[in-house]
Design an enzyme around this catalytic site. Structure first.
Site, PDB file in Angstrom:
ATOM      1  N   CYS A 136       0.839  -1.202   0.000  1.00  0.00           N
ATOM      2  CA  CYS A 136       0.000   0.000   0.000  1.00  0.00           C
ATOM      3  C   CYS A 136       0.876   1.255   0.000  1.00  0.00           C
ATOM      4  O   CYS A 136       0.655   2.190  -0.786  1.00  0.00           O
ATOM      5  CB  CYS A 136      -0.918   0.017   1.229  1.00  0.00           C
ATOM      6  SG  CYS A 136      -2.120  -1.325   1.283  1.00  0.00           S
TER       7      CYS A 136
ATOM      8  N   ASP B 188      26.391   2.708  21.473  1.00  0.00           N
ATOM      9  CA  ASP B 188      26.629   3.810  22.392  1.00  0.00           C
ATOM     10  C   ASP B 188      27.521   3.282  23.518  1.00  0.00           C
ATOM     11  O   ASP B 188      27.603   2.068  23.733  1.00  0.00           O
ATOM     12  CB  ASP B 188      25.294   4.314  22.940  1.00  0.00           C
ATOM     13  CG  ASP B 188      25.468   5.380  24.005  1.00  0.00           C
ATOM     14  OD1 ASP B 188      26.252   6.316  23.772  1.00  0.00           O
ATOM     15  OD2 ASP B 188      24.839   5.262  25.067  1.00  0.00           O
TER      16      ASP B 188
END
Length: 862
Positions: A16, A445
């Site tokens: 879609c 991190d």
């Protein structure tokens, strides 16, 4: 060029969103289109002189979807209440559809299949004479399920007829064929009973396919409901980010302090920020000082000292001190607002995955329809009756019903996510699983991800023959009055050892140096290297040598003095997690590149690199720089997974192909991520990627067998073998074959229940002793207290002209520390000098050049 945001309705799958993208991109004047399936939104850059909003909306509507211009005001509206409410309404609507579907599917399935399993049924459902009651009751139970899931048929047939079939098309054609077949069977039953043909009536009653139709619709609706639950997460993350912004500010005008809403602050306003208050906007300190907790933006736990001339950012917290600041960036220009914008743009530009079933549906569905029509026509032309030919056509449609194709992905996803949840790994969507198995680069991190995220005492170094408990007791007594996180670590260590703390009077705090007070009638001080007297030698030199060694290991050193006598120092650090090194090794063993991004300084980052074996490290990286690094990697062809835990990681988590949040991290990081690691263990990154690969391998296997079944079954159903040996696949057998294919797909997916994560065994890291609760090394039995080794170092004192304030001395200190080989620098503003320690390779010329480049003059070196 203008950039507009549109709200899109009616999208249910990646096909879609792709169709909407293609429809808008085909318009003249449209430069860029970005459709976000999860947020039901679309960003379009277009030339208003060539096209318009109305043309864009018309293109979307022509493609079979709805569109409205999103007239929000600023960043907050793009991720605010409207998006969250839309997602909530979608989830509630899907929950209603699921409840109605289940309510009517269960009795229908019992009535249609119960007699085969020997389950009791009312007598009016049994026997040939009751065939019409038996069939018509099933039809009545089917109607509510069809009605509540009518969207599958409207969207499915609409996209089918427009030439872009998707998963809804498969659902519509499969369940529709079963429903039509059942209705035809009801007519057959009525005709047979009217002619007294009980055998034909019973045969037709046993060839109803209503239960197949409603089961397809119910299972697909169940999967859609779980997808809808995850759609509101991004808007929630942005809303939480905006909530960090202070609501008020204290402004000074004409000597009068006034509390005003933060949005009323304009650039140039002078604002007051007291201890414990948040900085309202970005600006520059004009007067005073403060220790700012910047963890909301940088993720680092140590407050940064800020004095006159330093920049400060909105949403940071002044832990101690008092200062006046001049506002420089307000509203959408603040650091926090830019982070919010990065998160929103990253999530909007991240293309949703194209499911494998959707990618093949464009060929599969038209082919099946063509085969069914062709088979029916051929058998009619060959002289066989309409009943025979119609039975052939229905058999083709029923056996090609995409139940197995539709179950191939959701069953594997369901089992895989369940297996992940049992291991403490939460996948937010099927997209996350498909994306995580394809990554080739892992970006980590540091604080809270590789490290514990909490400072602890790692070393206690004493001078003389005194006991380390004496030093720790004095240090904790002083630090108890401080709000500094490093001080809290010292107090916690003293409490863990059960030390009694002394009372402190005359507590003082000196900006840029440390704290002090009187303990048992003696003056005690704690702070950084500025406490040390440059003229002292001996033990002080030994301490400095040890401090440099500790600093090289990424530790922060605090010195403690009593009555001008150095007692020793305590090192505090954010320690590496026990399993981090194993996790890095595991990722590299899987052929993945591992990169560390951190806002911390280069020395600390280098220490973590040595201890974990990470090959590439980027230090002193700001939040927007993290997002930029991820974007650069993606644009270079890398498929990245970002692992973080702080607010500062949110833009990077959203920008990466897959964002993984450590479970102990902030809510914003968790909600910006695609995967949440609940156990706060970096080895779960390895497990998540392994599980993703296992799930996608299972999905590919399922799709293979589903298509093999269709490739074999469709020709047989079309009657290819009938002309050879009379073999014909009637609709009932076709339905049984369809059911068997579904069972095989589910059984294959259930094998994922046996997936086991790799065992996590702590690996000692270099430069970091593994201490037990008694504070001793578990590896070698060495006490936490260390002895001092004397190591000679070259010391130089530079006479410097041009230093007039603390900002000048800080600039000189920073310039000298940047010279390779310089290990420690102490600047004496009053004496107009700087004392440093350096290696023998450091020349006077390099030192002079560094100071000169900083804007000052060296008048002598000794």
């Amino acid at each position: 060029m203008e950039k507009e945001r549109f709200d899109i309705t009616g999208m249910t799958c990646s096909a879609c969103s792709s169709r909407v993208d293609r429809a808008v991109a085909a318009l003249d004047g449209v430069k860029e289109v970005s459709v976000n399936l999860l947020k039901n939104s679309m960003n379009v850059s277009f030339d208003p002189a060539i096209t318009s909003e109305k043309a864009i909306i018309a293109a979307v509507e022509k493609a079979g979807y709805g569109a409205t211009a999103h007239h929000g005001n600023g960043i907050s509206s793009s991720g605010g209440r409207t998006a969250a409410d839309t997602a909530d309404r979608e989830k509630k609507a899907m929950a209603t559809r699921l409840a109605v579907s289940i309510l009517f599917t269960i009795p229908l399935f019992y009535i249609s299949m119960g007699h085969m399993a020997g389950l009791p049924l009312p007598g009016f459902f049994l026997g040939s004479e009751n065939a019409l009651v038996f069939a018509f009751t099933q039809f009545l139970l089917t109607i509510p399920v069809i009605a509540v899931n009518a969207a599958y048929f409207t969207k499915g047939f609409r996209t089918l007829f427009s030439g872009a079939p998707n998963m809804d098309s498969l659902i519509a054609i499969g369940s529709g064929a079963a429903i039509v077949s059942g209705i035809i069977a009801i007519y057959r039953i009525g005709l047979a009973l009217g002619h007294g043909d009980m055998a034909s009536a019973y045969h037709a009653a046993m060839n109803l396919y209503f239960e197949s139709a409603v089961m397809i619709l119910t299972l697909i609706t169940l999967g859609r409901y779980f997808e809808a639950r995850a759609k509101g997460k991004t808007s929630e993350a942005i809303s939480r980010l905006m909530a960090l912004a202070p609501k008020t500010a204290t402004r000074i005008r004409n000597g009068i302090e006034t509390t005003i809403p933060a949005e009323d602050v304009v650039a140039g306003d002078i604002l007051v920020v007291k201890a414990g208050e948040s900085v309202p906007v970005d600006g520059v300190i004009a007067e005073g000082y403060g220790y700012l907790d910047e963890s909301a933006l940088t993720g680092e736990f140590v407050p940064a000292e800020k004095t006159a001339g330093d920049n400060v950012s909105g949403a940071t917290v002044n832990r101690s001190g008092h200062f006046l600041m001049r506002a420089t960036r307000v509203g959408d220009e603040t650091t926090l607002a830019r982070i919010v914008k990065l998160v929103d743009e990253a999530t909007s530009s991240k293309a949703p995955i194209a499911r494998l079933a959707d990618r093949v549906s464009g060929v599969f569905v038209p082919a099946v329809i063509a085969i069914a029509i062709a088979a029916t026509v051929v058998w009619l032309l060959l002289g066989y009756g309409a009943d025979f030919a119609l039975s052939i056509g229905i058999s083709v449609l029923v056996i090609s019903c995409p139940c197995a194709l539709g179950l191939a992905t959701p069953t594997a996803i369901m089992v895989g996510t369940g297996r992940g949840a049992a291991s403490g790994i939460l996948f937010k969507s099927a997209e996350a699983i498909e994306n995580v198995q394809a990554v080739d680069t892992v970006v980590l991190d540091k604080t809270g991800t590789i490290t514990e995220g909490k400072p602890v005492v790692t070393d206690i170094i004493v001078t003389g023959a005194r006991d380390d408990s004496e030093l720790l007791g004095i240090a904790a007594s002083l630090e108890k009055l401080s709000e500094h996180p490093l001080g809290k670590a010292i107090v916690e260590e003293a409490n863990r050892r059960g030390l009694s703390l002394s009372g402190v009077t005359g507590f003082t705090q000196t900006p840029g140096e440390g704290i002090g007070g009187i303990i048992d009638g003696k003056t005690c001080r704690a702070g950084n290297h500025r406490l040390l007297d440059p003229s002292q030698t001996g033990a002080v030199d030994d301490i400095r040598q040890m401090a440099r060694s500790l600093a090289d290991d990424g530790k922060t050193v605090l010195y403690f003095i009593r009555e001008n006598t150095l007692l020793g120092m305590i090192a505090v650090a954010d320690r590496i997690k026990p399993t981090s090194r194993q996790a890095v090794a595991g990722l590299e063993a899987m052929g993945l590149d591992v990169i560390m991004l951190t806002g911390d300084n280069a020395r600390t980052a280098a220490a973590v690199q040595r201890q974990t074996g990470i090959r590439r490290v980027l230090a002193e990286v700001l939040p927007q720089d993290k997002e930029r690094e991820i974007r650069s990697l993606e644009e270079s062809g890398k498929k990245t997974v970002m692992v973080g835990d702080g607010i500062n990681d949110a833009p990077a988590l959203a920008r990466a192909r897959v964002g993984m949040a450590i479970g102990a991290g902030t809510d914003i990081a968790i909600e910006s991520a695609d995967v949440v690691l609940m156990k706060n263990d970096l080895t779960d990154v390895v497990t998540a990627i392994r599980l993703g690969r296992a799930v996608m391998r299972t999905i590919r296997q399922n799709l293979f067998w589903a298509f093999i079944y269709n490739i074999i079954g469709i020709p047989v159903a079309a009657g290819v073998l009938y002309s050879l040996d009379g073999l014909m696949l009637n609709p009932m057998i076709a339905a049984a074959a369809m059911s068997f294919s579904s069972v095989s797909v589910v059984a294959n997916a259930l094998r994922l229940r046996f997936f086991r994560p790799a065992p996590a065994s702590p690996v000692p890291v270099s430069g970091q002793p593994q201490t037990d609760l008694a504070g001793h090394s578990s590896a070698a039995g060495i006490p936490l207290t260390q002895t001092i080794e004397r190591k000679p170092a070259m010391k130089k004192t530079l006479q410097i002209q041009g230093m007039n304030c603390n900002h000048c001395s800080s600039a000189v200190e920073k310039a000298l520390k940047a010279v390779p080989g310089v290990t420690a620098v102490t600047v004496d503003l009053a004496g107009k000098s700087a004392t440093l320690e350096a290696g023998t390779a450091v020349t006077d010329e390099s030192l002079t050049a560094a100071v000169t480049d900083a804007g000052f003059q060296v008048t002598g070196i000794r």
